[in-house]
Motif scaffolding. Structure first.
Motif, PDB file in Angstrom:
ATOM      1  N   ARG A 158       0.833  -1.197   0.000  1.00 50.53           N
ATOM      2  CA  ARG A 158       0.000   0.000   0.000  1.00 50.53           C
ATOM      3  C   ARG A 158       0.875   1.257   0.000  1.00 50.53           C
ATOM      4  O   ARG A 158       0.904   2.019   0.975  1.00 50.53           O
ATOM      5  CB  ARG A 158      -0.924   0.020   1.231  1.00 50.53           C
ATOM      6  CG  ARG A 158      -2.127  -0.883   1.157  1.00 50.53           C
ATOM      7  CD  ARG A 158      -3.174  -0.371   0.169  1.00 50.53           C
ATOM      8  NE  ARG A 158      -3.559   1.006   0.415  1.00 50.53           N
ATOM      9  CZ  ARG A 158      -4.508   1.394   1.291  1.00 50.53           C
ATOM     10  NH1 ARG A 158      -5.149   0.483   2.009  1.00 50.53           N
ATOM     11  NH2 ARG A 158      -4.820   2.659   1.431  1.00 50.53           N
ATOM     12  N   PRO A 159       1.615   1.499  -1.080  1.00 54.37           N
ATOM     13  CA  PRO A 159       2.489   2.673  -1.099  1.00 54.37           C
ATOM     14  C   PRO A 159       1.731   3.991  -1.039  1.00 54.37           C
ATOM     15  O   PRO A 159       2.328   5.041  -0.776  1.00 54.37           O
ATOM     16  CB  PRO A 159       3.232   2.527  -2.438  1.00 54.37           C
ATOM     17  CG  PRO A 159       2.345   1.674  -3.286  1.00 54.37           C
ATOM     18  CD  PRO A 159       1.692   0.719  -2.327  1.00 54.37           C
ATOM     19  N   ASP A 160       0.399   3.963  -1.255  1.00 58.88           N
ATOM     20  CA  ASP A 160      -0.425   5.170  -1.167  1.00 58.88           C
ATOM     21  C   ASP A 160      -0.823   5.496   0.266  1.00 58.88           C
ATOM     22  O   ASP A 160      -1.347   6.579   0.546  1.00 58.88           O
ATOM     23  CB  ASP A 160      -1.705   4.983  -1.984  1.00 58.88           C
ATOM     24  CG  ASP A 160      -2.557   3.827  -1.448  1.00 58.88           C
ATOM     25  OD1 ASP A 160      -1.999   2.715  -1.280  1.00 58.88           O
ATOM     26  OD2 ASP A 160      -3.755   4.031  -1.198  1.00 58.88           O
ATOM     27  N   LEU A 161      -0.583   4.578   1.203  1.00 58.05           N
ATOM     28  CA  LEU A 161      -1.026   4.729   2.586  1.00 58.05           C
ATOM     29  C   LEU A 161      -0.049   5.604   3.367  1.00 58.05           C
ATOM     30  O   LEU A 161       1.148   5.330   3.415  1.00 58.05           O
ATOM     31  CB  LEU A 161      -1.134   3.354   3.250  1.00 58.05           C
ATOM     32  CG  LEU A 161      -1.629   3.319   4.698  1.00 58.05           C
ATOM     33  CD1 LEU A 161      -3.081   3.754   4.776  1.00 58.05           C
ATOM     34  CD2 LEU A 161      -1.463   1.915   5.285  1.00 58.05           C
ATOM     35  N   TYR A 162      -0.574   6.647   3.984  1.00 57.71           N
ATOM     36  CA  TYR A 162       0.244   7.491   4.860  1.00 57.71           C
ATOM     37  C   TYR A 162       0.330   6.842   6.235  1.00 57.71           C
ATOM     38  O   TYR A 162      -0.665   6.351   6.778  1.00 57.71           O
ATOM     39  CB  TYR A 162      -0.369   8.884   5.004  1.00 57.71           C
ATOM     40  CG  TYR A 162      -0.253   9.741   3.773  1.00 57.71           C
ATOM     41  CD1 TYR A 162       0.892  10.497   3.525  1.00 57.71           C
ATOM     42  CD2 TYR A 162      -1.298   9.803   2.845  1.00 57.71           C
ATOM     43  CE1 TYR A 162       0.992  11.283   2.388  1.00 57.71           C
ATOM     44  CE2 TYR A 162      -1.198  10.580   1.703  1.00 57.71           C
ATOM     45  CZ  TYR A 162      -0.052  11.321   1.485  1.00 57.71           C
ATOM     46  OH  TYR A 162       0.047  12.100   0.361  1.00 57.71           O
ATOM     47  N   ILE A 163       1.521   6.867   6.829  1.00 58.98           N
ATOM     48  CA  ILE A 163       1.730   6.319   8.167  1.00 58.98           C
ATOM     49  C   ILE A 163       2.511   7.342   8.988  1.00 58.98           C
ATOM     50  O   ILE A 163       3.546   7.845   8.541  1.00 58.98           O
ATOM     51  CB  ILE A 163       2.487   4.987   8.132  1.00 58.98           C
ATOM     52  CG1 ILE A 163       1.668   3.926   7.381  1.00 58.98           C
ATOM     53  CG2 ILE A 163       2.802   4.506   9.545  1.00 58.98           C
ATOM     54  CD1 ILE A 163       2.381   2.601   7.230  1.00 58.98           C
ATOM     55  N   ASN A 164       2.016   7.643  10.163  1.00 54.57           N
ATOM     56  CA  ASN A 164       2.715   8.517  11.104  1.00 54.57           C
ATOM     57  C   ASN A 164       3.098   7.722  12.341  1.00 54.57           C
ATOM     58  O   ASN A 164       2.231   7.108  12.981  1.00 54.57           O
ATOM     59  CB  ASN A 164       1.831   9.693  11.525  1.00 54.57           C
ATOM     60  CG  ASN A 164       1.827  10.815  10.510  1.00 54.57           C
ATOM     61  OD1 ASN A 164       2.805  11.003   9.792  1.00 54.57           O
ATOM     62  ND2 ASN A 164       0.744  11.563  10.443  1.00 54.57           N
ATOM     63  N   LEU A 165       4.364   7.721  12.672  1.00 54.64           N
ATOM     64  CA  LEU A 165       4.851   7.145  13.924  1.00 54.64           C
ATOM     65  C   LEU A 165       5.016   8.305  14.893  1.00 54.64           C
ATOM     66  O   LEU A 165       5.877   9.158  14.715  1.00 54.64           O
ATOM     67  CB  LEU A 165       6.185   6.423  13.705  1.00 54.64           C
ATOM     68  CG  LEU A 165       6.176   5.329  12.633  1.00 54.64           C
ATOM     69  CD1 LEU A 165       7.584   4.812  12.392  1.00 54.64           C
ATOM     70  CD2 LEU A 165       5.245   4.190  13.035  1.00 54.64           C
ATOM     71  N   ARG A 166       4.185   8.355  15.913  1.00 58.23           N
ATOM     72  CA  ARG A 166       4.130   9.531  16.780  1.00 58.23           C
ATOM     73  C   ARG A 166       5.000   9.384  18.017  1.00 58.23           C
ATOM     74  O   ARG A 166       4.968   8.357  18.701  1.00 58.23           O
ATOM     75  CB  ARG A 166       2.685   9.803  17.197  1.00 58.23           C
ATOM     76  CG  ARG A 166       1.799  10.257  16.035  1.00 58.23           C
ATOM     77  CD  ARG A 166       0.377  10.482  16.503  1.00 58.23           C
ATOM     78  NE  ARG A 166      -0.426  11.110  15.468  1.00 58.23           N
ATOM     79  CZ  ARG A 166      -1.728  11.351  15.582  1.00 58.23           C
ATOM     80  NH1 ARG A 166      -2.362  11.011  16.702  1.00 58.23           N
ATOM     81  NH2 ARG A 166      -2.392  11.930  14.589  1.00 58.23           N
TER      82      ARG A 166
END
Length: 346
Positions: A158-166
């Motif tokens: 899913r290269p379109d998926l944004y992921i934030n590691l907070r």
């Protein structure tokens, strides 16, 4: 309006000190086992109310969230809710997608990750990795590894998926041990190795991303809170905030009246503003519509989603008054007057 927060459950499997759920749990432990048993009710949003929430959200916004409090992936219908979201999104007459920004503590990602990656309705996943700092190290390290494994799978499927590691409290010595460990693991998993051996903290975000130098705590500052790891995976840091509860409100002051005094002589309100009712609103697990994603106890209850449409509730006299107040830099509701988060907005 950008998004609607739909609290599908207030249940969480962690007891973080910074979260109202964790504080309630700690208070119940102090009062003894009998109180703990009676107060530990597991409340999940029913499927029929959830579907109504989705349809109403689709009429006013393009994005939804599945939380105010609680860990959304613990809801037994979480996978079904993703499917319902896809159906409501596909049925929109304007052709736009209704997308999910999912915030999770990541403790269940090993079993829920497959459904998340398979759902095209999921736009972004935010992992609250700062919660692991209060766990035993072995448990925290296992949770983080599962999250990073998910990130690697997402980068491929899913290269379109944004992921934030907070992260929280970068620069706070009490948080440095966990924050350093997390960054070390991120750098290791994503091969962020500085071949020159230099560790320049002067580089900006795009330079860090292109050169793939290790991301360290020294990279973060008030002007640069987010750094690219790979693809659409980011590390984001911010400062800890206190959840407002209204207990320190100035509502009893003659200069800070409640909204029950609408139509009386023009009062003087504390100065401040917020993005509530502009960019977002929230629906709690019992159907109460509130103005703010931080109002977990429903102190600014504008209406009930079971009784009125979301558009009607958002145009109610109270909602209009609060919104006009923010536009004039006035905190007109006692709950807002007790909120320190408002100070972040100019």
């Amino acid at each position: 309006m950008n998004g609607v927060y739909i609290e599908i459950t207030d249940v969480c499997n962690l007891h973080c000190s910074f979260c109202p759920s964790g504080k309630r749990w700690a208070e119940s432990q102090e009062k003894g086992p009998d109180h703990s048993a009676s107060s530990a009710q597991r409340i999940f949003l029913p499927s029929d109310i959830f579907e109504r929430c989705l349809k109403e959200a689709a009429a006013v916004a393009d994005q939804v969230y599945f939380h105010v409090l609680g860990e959304p992936t613990l809801h037994p219908g979480f996978g079904l809710f993703l499917k319902k979201l896809e159906q409501v999104s596909a049925a929109r007459s304007d052709g736009k997608l209704l997308q999910l920004n999912l915030t999770t503590n990541g403790t269940t990602i090993a079993r829920s990750g497959k459904a998340i990656l398979a759902s095209p309705a999921v736009r972004q996943v935010n992992f609250s990795t700062h919660a692991y700092a209060e766990l035993p190290f072995d448990e925290a390290a296992e949770n983080l590894q599962n999250v990073l494994d998910f990130c690697r799978m997402a980068a491929g499927s899913r290269p379109d998926l944004y992921i934030n590691l907070r992260l929280w409290n970068v620069g706070d010595e009490s948080s440095d041990a966990w924050n350093n460990y997390m960054l070390e693991q991120v750098n290791k998993v994503f091969g962020r190795i500085n071949a020159s051996g230099e560790n320049s903290v002067a580089n900006q975000n795009h330079v860090v991303g292109e050169n793939r130098v290790p991301i360290t705590l020294e990279h973060f500052c008030s002007r640069h809170k987010s750094f690219l790891v790979e693809g659409r995976i980011y590390i984001h840091q911010d400062s800890r905030f206190e959840w407002p509860d209204g207990s320190t409100s100035d509502a009893t002051s003659t200069d800070s009246p409640s909204l029950n005094n609408l139509g009386s002589a023009r009062p003087t309100y504390p100065k401040g503003t917020c993005r509530a009712l502009d960019t977002h609103c929230a629906i709690l697990h019992d159907g109460r519509v509130v103005a703010c994603c931080l109002d977990h106890s429903g102190q600014i209850t504008l209406g009930h989603i079971q009784e009125n449409s979301l558009a009607e509730i958002l145009s109610s006299p109270m909602a209009t008054e609060i919104r006009e107040g923010f536009a004039n830099h006035e905190l007109r509701h006692p709950f807002c007057q007790s909120c320190s988060f408002c100070k972040r907005f100019k």
